[in-house]
Design a protein around this motif. Structure first.
Motif, PDB file in Angstrom:
ATOM      1  N   SER A 107       9.407   3.271   8.592  1.00 42.92           N
ATOM      2  CA  SER A 107       8.340   3.106   7.610  1.00 42.92           C
ATOM      3  C   SER A 107       7.641   4.450   7.429  1.00 42.92           C
ATOM      4  N   ARG A 108       7.662   5.008   6.206  1.00 44.44           N
ATOM      5  CA  ARG A 108       7.182   6.370   5.958  1.00 44.44           C
ATOM      6  C   ARG A 108       5.851   6.318   5.209  1.00 44.44           C
ATOM      7  N   CYS A 109       4.761   6.849   5.801  1.00 38.85           N
ATOM      8  CA  CYS A 109       3.410   6.805   5.220  1.00 38.85           C
ATOM      9  C   CYS A 109       2.782   8.189   5.294  1.00 38.85           C
ATOM     10  N   ASP A 110       3.208   9.074   4.419  1.00 35.99           N
ATOM     11  CA  ASP A 110       2.663  10.430   4.456  1.00 35.99           C
ATOM     12  C   ASP A 110       2.000  10.822   3.137  1.00 35.99           C
ATOM     13  N   SER A 111       1.755   9.837   2.242  1.00 31.30           N
ATOM     14  CA  SER A 111       1.152  10.180   0.954  1.00 31.30           C
ATOM     15  C   SER A 111       0.395   8.981   0.399  1.00 31.30           C
ATOM     16  N   VAL A 112      -0.802   9.255  -0.168  1.00 27.83           N
ATOM     17  CA  VAL A 112      -1.567   8.250  -0.899  1.00 27.83           C
ATOM     18  C   VAL A 112      -2.310   8.975  -2.017  1.00 27.83           C
ATOM     19  N   HIS A 113      -2.344   8.361  -3.213  1.00 19.59           N
ATOM     20  CA  HIS A 113      -2.910   9.063  -4.368  1.00 19.59           C
ATOM     21  C   HIS A 113      -3.658   8.075  -5.260  1.00 19.59           C
ATOM     22  N   ILE A 114      -4.945   8.414  -5.585  1.00 18.40           N
ATOM     23  CA  ILE A 114      -5.785   7.579  -6.456  1.00 18.40           C
ATOM     24  C   ILE A 114      -5.629   8.053  -7.898  1.00 18.40           C
ATOM     25  N   THR A 129      -6.205   2.787  -9.707  1.00 21.86           N
ATOM     26  CA  THR A 129      -4.987   2.390  -9.010  1.00 21.86           C
ATOM     27  C   THR A 129      -4.690   3.393  -7.905  1.00 21.86           C
ATOM     28  N   VAL A 130      -3.828   2.987  -6.980  1.00 19.35           N
ATOM     29  CA  VAL A 130      -3.449   3.871  -5.885  1.00 19.35           C
ATOM     30  C   VAL A 130      -1.948   3.750  -5.671  1.00 19.35           C
ATOM     31  N   SER A 131      -1.323   4.850  -5.334  1.00 21.76           N
ATOM     32  CA  SER A 131       0.112   4.849  -5.046  1.00 21.76           C
ATOM     33  C   SER A 131       0.344   5.431  -3.658  1.00 21.76           C
ATOM     34  N   LYS A 132       1.358   4.887  -2.968  1.00 19.39           N
ATOM     35  CA  LYS A 132       1.749   5.399  -1.660  1.00 19.39           C
ATOM     36  C   LYS A 132       3.267   5.358  -1.574  1.00 19.39           C
ATOM     37  N   ASN A 133       3.827   5.823  -0.450  1.00 21.06           N
ATOM     38  CA  ASN A 133       5.277   5.830  -0.304  1.00 21.06           C
ATOM     39  C   ASN A 133       5.844   4.424  -0.460  1.00 21.06           C
ATOM     40  N   THR A 134       7.001   4.345  -1.102  1.00 23.12           N
ATOM     41  CA  THR A 134       7.639   3.046  -1.282  1.00 23.12           C
ATOM     42  C   THR A 134       7.927   2.383   0.054  1.00 23.12           C
ATOM     43  N   CYS A 136       6.249   2.626   2.798  1.00 20.61           N
ATOM     44  CA  CYS A 136       5.078   2.547   3.674  1.00 20.61           C
ATOM     45  C   CYS A 136       4.495   1.139   3.620  1.00 20.61           C
ATOM     46  N   PHE A 137       4.335   0.520   4.817  1.00 19.41           N
ATOM     47  CA  PHE A 137       3.799  -0.833   4.870  1.00 19.41           C
ATOM     48  C   PHE A 137       2.442  -0.899   5.560  1.00 19.41           C
ATOM     49  N   LYS A 138       1.795   0.248   5.715  1.00 10.38           N
ATOM     50  CA  LYS A 138       0.437   0.233   6.244  1.00 10.38           C
ATOM     51  C   LYS A 138      -0.520  -0.290   5.178  1.00 10.38           C
ATOM     52  N   ASN A 139      -1.572  -0.956   5.607  1.00 14.21           N
ATOM     53  CA  ASN A 139      -2.579  -1.448   4.678  1.00 14.21           C
ATOM     54  C   ASN A 139      -3.446  -0.300   4.168  1.00 14.21           C
ATOM     55  N   LEU A 140      -4.022  -0.512   2.984  1.00 11.30           N
ATOM     56  CA  LEU A 140      -4.870   0.500   2.353  1.00 11.30           C
ATOM     57  C   LEU A 140      -6.330   0.127   2.539  1.00 11.30           C
ATOM     58  N   ASP A 141      -7.147   1.102   2.917  1.00 10.57           N
ATOM     59  CA  ASP A 141      -8.590   0.904   3.058  1.00 10.57           C
ATOM     60  C   ASP A 141      -9.308   1.749   2.012  1.00 10.57           C
ATOM     61  N   TRP A 142     -10.216   1.110   1.228  1.00 15.35           N
ATOM     62  CA  TRP A 142     -11.011   1.826   0.229  1.00 15.35           C
ATOM     63  C   TRP A 142     -12.328   2.288   0.850  1.00 15.35           C
ATOM     64  N   LEU A 176      -4.958   5.115   4.566  1.00 10.70           N
ATOM     65  CA  LEU A 176      -4.082   4.142   5.197  1.00 10.70           C
ATOM     66  C   LEU A 176      -4.653   3.753   6.552  1.00 10.70           C
ATOM     67  N   THR A 177      -4.577   2.480   6.886  1.00 12.82           N
ATOM     68  CA  THR A 177      -5.158   1.971   8.124  1.00 12.82           C
ATOM     69  C   THR A 177      -4.622   2.732   9.334  1.00 12.82           C
ATOM     70  N   ASP A 178      -5.553   3.144  10.221  1.00 15.53           N
ATOM     71  CA  ASP A 178      -5.192   3.861  11.451  1.00 15.53           C
ATOM     72  C   ASP A 178      -4.345   5.089  11.154  1.00 15.53           C
ATOM     73  N   CYS A 179      -4.689   5.778  10.102  1.00 13.63           N
ATOM     74  CA  CYS A 179      -3.850   6.908   9.706  1.00 13.63           C
ATOM     75  C   CYS A 179      -4.733   7.993   9.101  1.00 13.63           C
ATOM     76  N   VAL A 180      -4.329   9.250   9.261  1.00 13.33           N
ATOM     77  CA  VAL A 180      -5.098  10.364   8.711  1.00 13.33           C
ATOM     78  C   VAL A 180      -4.769  10.603   7.249  1.00 13.33           C
ATOM     79  N   VAL A 181      -3.783   9.888   6.723  1.00 14.16           N
ATOM     80  CA  VAL A 181      -3.394  10.079   5.325  1.00 14.16           C
ATOM     81  C   VAL A 181      -4.454   9.441   4.433  1.00 14.16           C
ATOM     82  N   LYS A 182      -5.053  10.239   3.525  1.00 10.34           N
ATOM     83  CA  LYS A 182      -6.128   9.738   2.678  1.00 10.34           C
ATOM     84  C   LYS A 182      -6.173  10.538   1.386  1.00 10.34           C
ATOM     85  N   ASP A 183      -6.958  10.048   0.423  1.00 10.50           N
ATOM     86  CA  ASP A 183      -7.152  10.752  -0.842  1.00 10.50           C
ATOM     87  C   ASP A 183      -8.581  10.497  -1.310  1.00 10.50           C
ATOM     88  N   SER A 184      -9.133  11.459  -2.039  1.00 14.53           N
ATOM     89  CA  SER A 184     -10.457  11.300  -2.641  1.00 14.53           C
ATOM     90  C   SER A 184     -10.350  11.638  -4.121  1.00 14.53           C
TER      91      SER A 184
END
Length: 431
Positions: A107-114, A129-134, A136-142, A176-184
């Motif tokens: 499961s690859r979670c290295d990108s998130v984009h608003i 809207t937000v996009s992340k890796n196809t 990636c199954f981590k939950n998204l936190d706003w 992403l939950t429990d992850c340093v990957v984020k976007d502003s």
């Protein structure tokens, strides 16, 4: 038995992964000469966290007459969600599904984009809207400051709808939950500064004509009463006219304007009488423009006053406008009479406040275009001077009563059409 619709067309030796992360096995077998199809389902199949690979050991449900032993599977195609299996063997007693125990993709979670509008309007819902890796199954936190914006709706991990409560310039955030990957995402929420919907200067209607009412630019979806869709409205009668339109934020605004008939009258002196060679003054209202008159001979316009020097009785026809192309008409007659040209200067006066002969001034038979009166005491000192033929001397000088005795006057004057004259003389102040 019937098969769930998520299976598609049944086929031999198949394994499917449905939209709820349930793993389905299809079995085709022949028993007593009859082709039979059954299935088993593994609930909540999938990784428990982003670092687990698809293919983690899963407890297999057992369904008679076959048994499935605990095995592992590999995610082969992320896009089509297809899990393939090899070496599937069926017997009348058991069915064993085996698969090479290899984890090929994690499961690859290295990108998130608003994504969404950078400009928003206070009080108007806006969607991001937000996009992340196809894979990636981590939950998204706003990250939303609810003192600034109210959350209207959250669409799973894909979108959020906000309504800003006040003007604001700042960031909305997603991680992403429990992850340093984020976007502003920088957003500016504003209350639009819009002009008045209607130009209220367009409110006077000339009788018998039409008036175009104009809504200001910057709005959209202009609709006048009567469902007339236009930024302008042409009217021919007095009344109140209402319009609605959407401002730059899409908020509907309503405004109205009262149209009244223009006053087509104005007041002039109908008749005035002057002496021959005198001047007539016809004072016009201050709110009219484009003034014309007839006849124009020996006349001119000065500060909304028609100044005329007629040599005979004359009727002046005057046209003007309060509104463009809305003509007003009036007439004024100037009557000429022959007036005597005499100046009488008294030889004494009694300034004792009995309202009888208290003022010294010449008696003139008609208004004078030029007049100058000077008075001197017996020592030749000036004690009074005026250019107003209605003004006279009350026997005072610098606040003090002047003594009885003789005084000298000098009076210069000119009658209309005549020549300037000057007379001198002597008079007595009596107390």
């Amino acid at each position: 038995m019937s098969l769930p619709s998520t299976f598609g067309t049944p086929y031999r030796n198949s394994v499917n992964f449905d939209d709820k992360q349930n793993l389905h096995f299809l079995y085709h077998y022949t028993q007593a000469g009859i082709l039979t199809t059954e299935y088993a389902r593994i609930s909540n199949f999938g990784p428990s966290d982003a670092l687990s690979c698809f293919g983690k050991d899963t407890n297999i449900l057992t369904r008679h007459p076959f048994s499935l032993i605990k095995q592992s599977f590999t995610w082969d195609n992320v896009k089509t969600n297809v899990i393939t299996s090899n070496n599937v063997m069926f017997t009348e007693d058991t069915a064993i599904v085996t698969k090479e125990l290899v984890c090929k993709i994690v499961s690859r979670c290295d990108s998130v984009h608003i994504n969404g509008p950078a400009a928003a309007c206070v009080g108007v819902p806006v969607r991001y809207t937000v996009s992340k890796n196809t894979g990636c199954f981590k939950n998204l936190d706003w990250g939303i400051d609810t003192t600034v914006a109210a959350i209207v709706n959250i669409e799973g991990d894909s979108a959020i709808t906000l309504t800003f409560k006040k003007t604001f310039t700042g960031y909305i955030r997603a991680s992403l939950t429990d992850c340093v990957v984020k976007d502003s995402f920088l957003v500016k929420a504003v209350v639009p500064k819009m002009p008045a919907l209607i130009k209220h200067t367009d409110s006077m209607l000339c009788p018998g004509k039409t008036l175009v009412l104009n809504a200001n630019a910057g709005y959209s979806n202009y609709i006048w009463q009567g469902n007339i869709v236009n930024q302008q409205l042409t009217v021919s009668s007095a009344g109140v006219y209402t319009i609605t339109a959407a401002d730059s934020c899409g908020i509907t605004k309503t405004d109205s304007i009262k149209v009244i008939l223009s006053d087509t009258s104005f007041i002039l002196s109908a008749t005035q009488t002057i002496c021959l060679n005198d001047t007539a003054f016809i004072v016009l209202p201050g709110d009219i423009n484009n003034i014309t008159w007839q006849p124009t001979t020996n006349s001119l316009l000065r500060n909304k006053t028609l100044v005329a020097y007629p040599t005979q009785t004359t009727v002046y026809s005057i046209n003007a406008e309060r509104l463009p192309n809305c003509t007003l008409s009036k007439t004024s007659e100037v009557v000429i009479k022959n007036c005597p040209t005499t100046v009488f200067i008294p030889n004494s006066f009694t300034p004792n406040n009995d309202n009888k002969n208290d003022i010294f001034k010449p008696a003139v038979s008609q208004p004078l275009p030029f007049y100058h009166l000077q008075i001197f005491n017996r020592y030749g000192q000036p004690v009074f001077e005026t250019t107003d033929q209605q003004n006279g001397w009350n026997g005072m000088y610098k606040g003090s009563k002047q003594p009885m005795g003789g005084y000298i006057y000098q009076c210069s004057y000119r009658f209309a059409g005549g020549v300037q004259k000057m007379v001198k003389g002597y008079f007595i102040l009596i107390r």
